[in-house]
Design a protein around this motif. Structure first.
Motif, PDB file in Angstrom:
ATOM      1  N   PRO A 187      -4.946   5.134   8.068  1.00  0.00           N
ATOM      2  CA  PRO A 187      -3.762   4.269   7.973  1.00  0.00           C
ATOM      3  C   PRO A 187      -3.294   4.169   6.519  1.00  0.00           C
ATOM      4  CG  PRO A 187      -5.511   3.213   9.246  1.00  0.00           C
ATOM      5  CD  PRO A 187      -6.128   4.407   8.589  1.00  0.00           C
ATOM      6  N   LEU A 188      -1.986   4.185   6.309  1.00  0.00           N
ATOM      7  CA  LEU A 188      -1.418   4.061   4.967  1.00  0.00           C
ATOM      8  C   LEU A 188      -0.627   2.761   4.874  1.00  0.00           C
ATOM      9  CD1 LEU A 188      -0.802   5.271   2.156  1.00  0.00           C
ATOM     10  CD2 LEU A 188       1.248   6.301   3.179  1.00  0.00           C
ATOM     11  N   ILE A 189      -1.019   1.912   3.926  1.00  0.00           N
ATOM     12  CA  ILE A 189      -0.324   0.639   3.688  1.00  0.00           C
ATOM     13  C   ILE A 189       0.383   0.709   2.339  1.00  0.00           C
ATOM     14  CG2 ILE A 189      -0.600  -1.839   3.311  1.00  0.00           C
ATOM     15  CD1 ILE A 189      -2.879  -1.842   5.252  1.00  0.00           C
ATOM     16  N   LEU A 190       1.670   0.355   2.332  1.00  0.00           N
ATOM     17  CA  LEU A 190       2.426   0.305   1.084  1.00  0.00           C
ATOM     18  C   LEU A 190       2.308  -1.082   0.465  1.00  0.00           C
ATOM     19  CD1 LEU A 190       5.778   2.154   1.929  1.00  0.00           C
ATOM     20  CD2 LEU A 190       3.595   3.100   1.139  1.00  0.00           C
ATOM     21  N   LEU A 191       2.096  -1.122  -0.826  1.00  0.00           N
ATOM     22  CA  LEU A 191       2.131  -2.368  -1.592  1.00  0.00           C
ATOM     23  C   LEU A 191       3.442  -2.354  -2.375  1.00  0.00           C
ATOM     24  CD1 LEU A 191      -1.530  -2.385  -2.988  1.00  0.00           C
ATOM     25  CD2 LEU A 191      -0.678  -3.375  -0.851  1.00  0.00           C
ATOM     26  N   MET A 192       4.299  -3.352  -2.122  1.00  0.00           N
ATOM     27  CA  MET A 192       5.627  -3.357  -2.728  1.00  0.00           C
ATOM     28  C   MET A 192       5.873  -4.724  -3.364  1.00  0.00           C
ATOM     29  SD  MET A 192       7.611  -1.197   0.246  1.00  0.00           S
ATOM     30  CE  MET A 192       8.792  -0.475  -0.884  1.00  0.00           C
ATOM     31  N   PRO A 193       5.430  -4.883  -4.629  1.00  0.00           N
ATOM     32  CA  PRO A 193       5.468  -6.197  -5.280  1.00  0.00           C
ATOM     33  C   PRO A 193       6.805  -6.589  -5.884  1.00  0.00           C
ATOM     34  CG  PRO A 193       4.436  -4.601  -6.719  1.00  0.00           C
ATOM     35  CD  PRO A 193       4.735  -3.876  -5.443  1.00  0.00           C
ATOM     36  N   ILE A 221      -8.590   2.823   5.194  1.00  0.00           N
ATOM     37  CA  ILE A 221      -7.209   2.531   4.799  1.00  0.00           C
ATOM     38  C   ILE A 221      -6.903   3.123   3.426  1.00  0.00           C
ATOM     39  CG2 ILE A 221      -5.597   0.691   4.125  1.00  0.00           C
ATOM     40  CD1 ILE A 221      -6.798  -1.057   6.270  1.00  0.00           C
ATOM     41  N   ASP A 222      -5.738   3.719   3.284  1.00  0.00           N
ATOM     42  CA  ASP A 222      -5.225   4.198   1.991  1.00  0.00           C
ATOM     43  C   ASP A 222      -4.037   3.333   1.576  1.00  0.00           C
ATOM     44  OD1 ASP A 222      -7.051   6.288   1.776  1.00  0.00           O
ATOM     45  OD2 ASP A 222      -5.765   7.675   2.886  1.00  0.00           O
ATOM     46  N   PHE A 223      -3.786   3.286   0.250  1.00  0.00           N
ATOM     47  CA  PHE A 223      -2.694   2.475  -0.274  1.00  0.00           C
ATOM     48  C   PHE A 223      -1.784   3.308  -1.166  1.00  0.00           C
ATOM     49  CE2 PHE A 223      -6.188  -0.489   0.502  1.00  0.00           C
ATOM     50  CZ  PHE A 223      -5.560  -1.469   1.245  1.00  0.00           C
ATOM     51  N   ALA A 224      -0.496   3.002  -1.093  1.00  0.00           N
ATOM     52  CA  ALA A 224       0.488   3.626  -1.984  1.00  0.00           C
ATOM     53  C   ALA A 224       1.439   2.550  -2.469  1.00  0.00           C
ATOM     54  CB  ALA A 224       1.259   4.732  -1.264  1.00  0.00           C
ATOM     55  N   MET A 225       2.069   2.777  -3.623  1.00  0.00           N
ATOM     56  CA  MET A 225       2.979   1.803  -4.205  1.00  0.00           C
ATOM     57  C   MET A 225       4.208   2.506  -4.779  1.00  0.00           C
ATOM     58  SD  MET A 225       2.260  -1.009  -7.221  1.00  0.00           S
ATOM     59  CE  MET A 225       0.824  -1.644  -6.361  1.00  0.00           C
ATOM     60  N   PRO A 239      -2.779  -3.314 -13.883  1.00  0.00           N
ATOM     61  CA  PRO A 239      -3.445  -4.183 -12.901  1.00  0.00           C
ATOM     62  C   PRO A 239      -4.148  -3.414 -11.786  1.00  0.00           C
ATOM     63  CG  PRO A 239      -1.039  -4.351 -12.738  1.00  0.00           C
ATOM     64  CD  PRO A 239      -1.336  -3.596 -13.979  1.00  0.00           C
ATOM     65  N   ILE A 240      -3.617  -2.246 -11.426  1.00  0.00           N
ATOM     66  CA  ILE A 240      -4.294  -1.428 -10.405  1.00  0.00           C
ATOM     67  C   ILE A 240      -5.660  -0.983 -10.915  1.00  0.00           C
ATOM     68  CG2 ILE A 240      -4.237   0.799  -9.212  1.00  0.00           C
ATOM     69  CD1 ILE A 240      -1.200   0.468  -8.982  1.00  0.00           C
ATOM     70  N   LYS A 241      -5.706  -0.547 -12.169  1.00  0.00           N
ATOM     71  CA  LYS A 241      -6.974  -0.116 -12.775  1.00  0.00           C
ATOM     72  C   LYS A 241      -7.953  -1.277 -12.873  1.00  0.00           C
ATOM     73  CE  LYS A 241      -8.851   2.244 -16.842  1.00  0.00           C
ATOM     74  NZ  LYS A 241      -8.527   2.862 -18.160  1.00  0.00           N
ATOM     75  N   GLN A 242      -7.443  -2.453 -13.271  1.00  0.00           N
ATOM     76  CA  GLN A 242      -8.303  -3.630 -13.394  1.00  0.00           C
ATOM     77  C   GLN A 242      -8.864  -4.056 -12.036  1.00  0.00           C
ATOM     78  OE1 GLN A 242      -5.734  -6.479 -15.290  1.00  0.00           O
ATOM     79  NE2 GLN A 242      -5.775  -5.443 -17.273  1.00  0.00           N
ATOM     80  N   LEU A 245      -9.011  -0.412  -7.582  1.00  0.00           N
ATOM     81  CA  LEU A 245      -8.552   0.045  -6.282  1.00  0.00           C
ATOM     82  C   LEU A 245      -7.790   1.354  -6.442  1.00  0.00           C
ATOM     83  CD1 LEU A 245      -8.537  -1.125  -3.321  1.00  0.00           C
ATOM     84  CD2 LEU A 245      -6.216  -1.921  -3.802  1.00  0.00           C
ATOM     85  N   ASP A 246      -7.973   2.252  -5.498  1.00  0.00           N
ATOM     86  CA  ASP A 246      -7.276   3.535  -5.535  1.00  0.00           C
ATOM     87  C   ASP A 246      -5.908   3.369  -4.864  1.00  0.00           C
ATOM     88  OD1 ASP A 246      -6.593   6.165  -5.801  1.00  0.00           O
ATOM     89  OD2 ASP A 246      -7.885   6.888  -4.181  1.00  0.00           O
ATOM     90  N   VAL A 247      -4.855   3.349  -5.666  1.00  0.00           N
ATOM     91  CA  VAL A 247      -3.487   3.189  -5.149  1.00  0.00           C
ATOM     92  C   VAL A 247      -2.632   4.329  -5.706  1.00  0.00           C
ATOM     93  CG1 VAL A 247      -1.441   1.713  -5.029  1.00  0.00           C
ATOM     94  CG2 VAL A 247      -3.724   0.674  -5.072  1.00  0.00           C
ATOM     95  N   LYS A 248      -1.966   5.054  -4.834  1.00  0.00           N
ATOM     96  CA  LYS A 248      -1.101   6.148  -5.262  1.00  0.00           C
ATOM     97  C   LYS A 248       0.272   5.597  -5.648  1.00  0.00           C
ATOM     98  CE  LYS A 248       1.076  10.444  -3.644  1.00  0.00           C
ATOM     99  NZ  LYS A 248       0.659  11.313  -4.751  1.00  0.00           N
ATOM    100  N   LEU A 249       0.668   5.772  -6.907  1.00  0.00           N
ATOM    101  CA  LEU A 249       2.002   5.386  -7.351  1.00  0.00           C
ATOM    102  C   LEU A 249       2.986   6.499  -7.010  1.00  0.00           C
ATOM    103  CD1 LEU A 249       1.663   3.678 -10.863  1.00  0.00           C
ATOM    104  CD2 LEU A 249       2.397   2.653  -8.728  1.00  0.00           C
TER     105      LEU A 249
END
Length: 377
Positions: A187-193, A221-225, A239-242, A245-249
């Motif tokens: 599953p791929l969840i987008l983080l859109m802040p 679960i995978d994440f992308a932003m 903040p992603i590095k801190q 968490l593995d988040v694909k920009l």
């Protein structure tokens, strides 16, 4: 030659500014379109004199901090109007600044068109009267908005929501999944802040914390932003590095990436409608709340608040007193089990709900004889 001064103060407004500018150029290739916007306005042939990357603000505190810059921008617009003498000012959303700008234009005899007018229908219907005084024409994007403004004497036309025409994937499904980092069986969840610096600062850390909880419960679960053009890459990467968490920009092709994802955690705003038009399920944390604790701890983890008389999860619910309907009778204040409601009929102090004290039990809404309390999920 027609001269159009545009004021679009946010990324979503810039998107619409670009579409409007292209339409204007099709009707009159000699038209001058200039003002405040971003890459979309620039690519459509508009002259960007004030870039939204430098001027987009939100929230009372941030506005206070940026007051000198906002005042300089106002004065720059005044100088621009006096020097280039536009035929019309087109304001796109961004009501806090744009309605003041509309008043200045009106004083100079410049016609004012409002595209995406202030949301009087949502908060204070009487606000429409003030808009009508400074705006010559309103291009309405909602049918119910049309009726409200018409009742206050506005010259208004319903044009439909522009996103219905612009939001659509452009790439083949497989290519979209590749750009989004979508893996088979994951599953791929987008983080859109959001598209404003203040939104990133307030929402992203806790949004990432919520993502970590999900990752612990569902390691697959995978994440992308998707990165908004108004936000520097480093503001997201740090903040992603801190968070560890593995988040694909991702860059660009946002609608394709939305179509490839399975779910999104998105800040409330234009992006929520864009996601819906792409068929993407989502949850929208409320940036008005002081922290994302409601979302992270109580919504995502389904923690029941033991203090709540109803014994239910607070979720993302807010109870709001609708000022125009409230008669200051005090019944809600008297019946609130946590003393979360303040107000005084004698002194004229408005009745308001302290969201930190409110436990979302709904007693106030049930007891209000004037139906003045609404729940906003």
């Amino acid at each position: 030659m027609v001269k159009v001064l545009i004021s679009a103060g946010e990324a979503s407004g810039d998107l619409h500014a670009g579409a409007v500018t292209r339409a204007i150029k099709q009707l009159d290739p000699t038209a001058e379109v200039f003002g405040m916007g971003g890459d979309c306005l620039r690519e459509a042939g508009g002259e960007v004199l004030f870039d939204i990357k430098d001027h987009s603000v939100m929230g009372f505190v941030e506005v206070l901090k940026r007051l000198p810059d906002i005042w300089k921008l106002r004065n720059a617009f005044i100088e621009l109007m006096d020097r280039r003498k536009p035929d019309v000012l087109l304001t796109i959303d961004y009501p806090g600044f744009n309605m003041r700008l509309a008043k200045l234009a009106k004083e100079r005899g410049i016609k004012v068109v409002s595209f995406i007018a202030p949301s009087a229908w949502a908060w204070r219907p009487s606000r429409a009267a003030g808009v009508v005084k400074v705006v010559d024409k309103i291009a309405s994007i909602f049918p119910f908005e049309y009726d409200l403004y018409k009742s206050y004497g506005a010259d208004i036309e319903f044009v439909g929501h522009p996103l219905v025409d612009t939001v659509r994937p452009s790439l083949p499904r497989k290519e979209a999944e590749r750009l989004a980092g979508k893996r088979d069986g994951h599953p791929l969840i987008l983080l859109m802040p959001g598209s404003r610096a203040m939104e990133i600062q307030r929402l992203l850390p806790d949004m990432l914390a919520a993502a970590k909880i999900l990752k612990q419960k569902r390691p697959d679960i995978d994440f992308a932003m998707p990165r908004a053009v108004t936000i520097e890459r480093d503001m997201l990467e740090r903040p992603i590095k801190q968070a560890g968490l593995d988040v694909k920009l991702t860059e660009g092709h946002t609608y394709d990436i939305m179509s490839a994802a399975d779910f999104a955690i998105a800040t409330s705003g234009t992006v929520t409608l864009e996601a819906a038009l792409c068929g993407l399920g989502q949850t929208a944390p409320n940036p008005v709340l002081s922290t994302m604790k409601y979302f992270r701890d109580e919504y995502m983890a389904h923690v029941v608040d033991k203090k709540c008389p109803a014994g239910v999860c607070k979720s993302m619910l807010q109870y709001i007193i609708f000022g125009d309907s409230c008669k200051s009778c005090g019944i809600c204040k008297k019946n609130c089990p946590t003393n979360a409601i303040s107000g005084d009929k004698k002194t004229g102090q408005d009745y308001v709900i302290d969201q930190e004290k409110c436990v979302k039990c709904g007693v106030c809404m049930e007891k209000c004889p004037f139906k003045a309390i609404l729940k906003n999920a």
